[in-house]
Design a protein around this motif. Structure first.
Motif, PDB file in Angstrom:
ATOM      1  N   LYS A 252       0.832  -1.208   0.000  1.00 10.89           N
ATOM      2  CA  LYS A 252       0.000   0.000   0.000  1.00 10.89           C
ATOM      3  C   LYS A 252       0.867   1.259   0.000  1.00 10.89           C
ATOM      4  O   LYS A 252       0.475   2.306  -0.548  1.00 10.89           O
ATOM      5  N   ALA A 253       2.052   1.155   0.580  1.00 15.02           N
ATOM      6  CA  ALA A 253       2.973   2.289   0.610  1.00 15.02           C
ATOM      7  C   ALA A 253       3.762   2.430  -0.686  1.00 15.02           C
ATOM      8  O   ALA A 253       4.524   3.382  -0.846  1.00 15.02           O
TER       9      ALA A 253
ATOM     10  N   THR B 295     -10.568 -18.112   5.510  1.00 18.95           N
ATOM     11  CA  THR B 295     -11.261 -19.314   5.041  1.00 18.95           C
ATOM     12  C   THR B 295     -12.721 -19.008   4.741  1.00 18.95           C
ATOM     13  O   THR B 295     -13.255 -19.419   3.698  1.00 18.95           O
ATOM     14  N   SER B 296     -13.365 -18.268   5.622  1.00 17.67           N
ATOM     15  CA  SER B 296     -14.765 -17.907   5.390  1.00 17.67           C
ATOM     16  C   SER B 296     -14.913 -16.958   4.207  1.00 17.67           C
ATOM     17  O   SER B 296     -15.970 -16.906   3.571  1.00 17.67           O
ATOM     18  N   ASP B 297     -13.846 -16.229   3.885  1.00 14.58           N
ATOM     19  CA  ASP B 297     -13.860 -15.330   2.726  1.00 14.58           C
ATOM     20  C   ASP B 297     -13.665 -16.060   1.405  1.00 14.58           C
ATOM     21  O   ASP B 297     -13.679 -15.434   0.337  1.00 14.58           O
TER      22      ASP B 297
ATOM     23  N   ALA C 279      -2.617 -16.691   0.733  1.00 13.26           N
ATOM     24  CA  ALA C 279      -3.877 -16.025   0.407  1.00 13.26           C
ATOM     25  C   ALA C 279      -4.455 -15.277   1.596  1.00 13.26           C
ATOM     26  O   ALA C 279      -5.361 -14.459   1.425  1.00 13.26           O
ATOM     27  N   VAL C 280      -3.923 -15.525   2.789  1.00 10.26           N
ATOM     28  CA  VAL C 280      -4.425 -14.801   3.966  1.00 10.26           C
ATOM     29  C   VAL C 280      -4.249 -13.290   3.791  1.00 10.26           C
ATOM     30  O   VAL C 280      -5.006 -12.491   4.355  1.00 10.26           O
TER      31      VAL C 280
ATOM     32  N   LYS D  55      -6.048  -7.259   3.263  1.00  6.46           N
ATOM     33  CA  LYS D  55      -6.130  -6.080   2.388  1.00  6.46           C
ATOM     34  C   LYS D  55      -7.519  -5.459   2.404  1.00  6.46           C
ATOM     35  O   LYS D  55      -7.674  -4.266   2.101  1.00  6.46           O
ATOM     36  N   THR D  56      -8.527  -6.262   2.716  1.00  4.67           N
ATOM     37  CA  THR D  56      -9.914  -5.765   2.617  1.00  4.67           C
ATOM     38  C   THR D  56     -10.532  -5.486   3.977  1.00  4.67           C
ATOM     39  O   THR D  56     -11.710  -5.218   4.077  1.00  4.67           O
TER      40      THR D  56
END
Length: 291
Positions: A195-196, A272-274, A283-284, A289-290
């Motif tokens: 992000k930076a 996991t729920s995402d 992938a975590v 990020k969201t």
């Protein structure tokens, strides 16, 4: 006389140990819910079996590699389960990472039926297992472990005996929770760096050579930087979430809170729920990020 090994499950880790066992001259019988996954092993000399019971019939040693408690319960205790067909004195080696409570429950049922149980989760990625570098984390009676040592020494490199049944699982759950902490923290580093506007490859290289790098971080940070969570999967986000949840249940049972572990566990459960459960642990970062 050649010993026969019955394998329950042919996932990444199990397949690697099956291949190693075949190379060491053992006769191998395998069962897996998806029969397609047994075909490459049959080509190498394993015998495919229709049920868990068939896989352990006449086996000297039975080894289970299942994803979770429910899977282990089904293959050991369910219809056509392994326990219904094992001959007396069979060595039952449970290499799955299961909850501590279920390990104690399962071991009691197997020993009551006349077989010998070894709590034996393992460490290493599949390539390590296939190369004979398995580390067995053991909870077992000394006499039972001594019976298993020839096999374990043939297919692995180290046997760490922590104590009675359940103690191997205690260490493995906390070991895997520590991995969750390392990976979640590394994901925060990468997410902030991206992000930076920092160069991702430079971040990954600097991290890998820095004082705070861990093996878990080194394995997962490149995928975080590239966004490729689909290839070269050694361990999934969902499995890490499951192990972390089992570790936190163990802590609760012991009257401990483990706030750092809880935070990491929650991140993996959320990932996991995402919808990232079947992807690599890198992938975590997508969840971080969201949120």
């Amino acid at each position: 006389m050649t010993q026969t090994i019955g394998f329950l499950g042919t996932g990444r880790m199990a397949s690697a140990m099956i291949i190693r066992s075949l190379k060491q001259g053992y006769a191998v019988q395998v069962w897996n819910r998806s029969t397609a996954k047994t075909e490459p092993l049959v080509a190498l000399g394993a015998k495919a079996c229709a049920t868990p019971a068939d896989a352990v019939r006449n086996a000297d040693i039975v080894i289970s590699f299942m994803a979770d408690d429910s899977g282990a319960e089904a293959v050991w205790l369910g219809v056509d389960g392994a326990l219904s067909a094992m001959k007396p004195e069979t060595l039952a080696i449970e290499c799955s990472t299961l909850s501590h409570g279920f390990v104690l429950e399962l071991s009691a049922k197997i020993t009551a039926a006349g077989s010998a149980y070894i709590d034996a989760p393992v460490t290493g990625v599949p390539a390590d297992i296939q190369a004979g570098n398995t580390v067995f984390l053991i909870g077992a009676d000394n006499a039972v472990l001594d019976r298993a040592r020839p096999f374990m020494n043939a297919v692995g490199k180290q046997i760490v005996h922590f104590g009675p049944i359940g103690s191997g699982t205690v260490y493995k759950l906390m070991h895997n929770l520590l991995g969750a902490v390392h990976i979640a923290a590394a994901a925060e580093l990468v997410a902030v760096a991206q992000k930076a506007g920092l160069d991702g490859d430079l971040v990954a290289e600097t991290f890998a050579n820095g004082a705070n790098a861990s093996m878990s971080g080194k394995i997962t940070v490149p995928g975080m930087v590239s966004g490729n969570h689909h290839e070269g999967i050694h361990f999934t986000t969902g499995l890490r979430a499951k192990d972390a949840s089992y570790a936190m249940q163990l802590a609760t049972d012991m009257g401990m809170s483990l706030p750092v572990g809880r935070a990491a566990s929650d991140v993996f459960v959320k990932a996991t729920s995402d919808g990232f459960g079947d992807l690599a642990q890198s992938a975590v970062i997508e969840t971080l990020k969201t949120n």
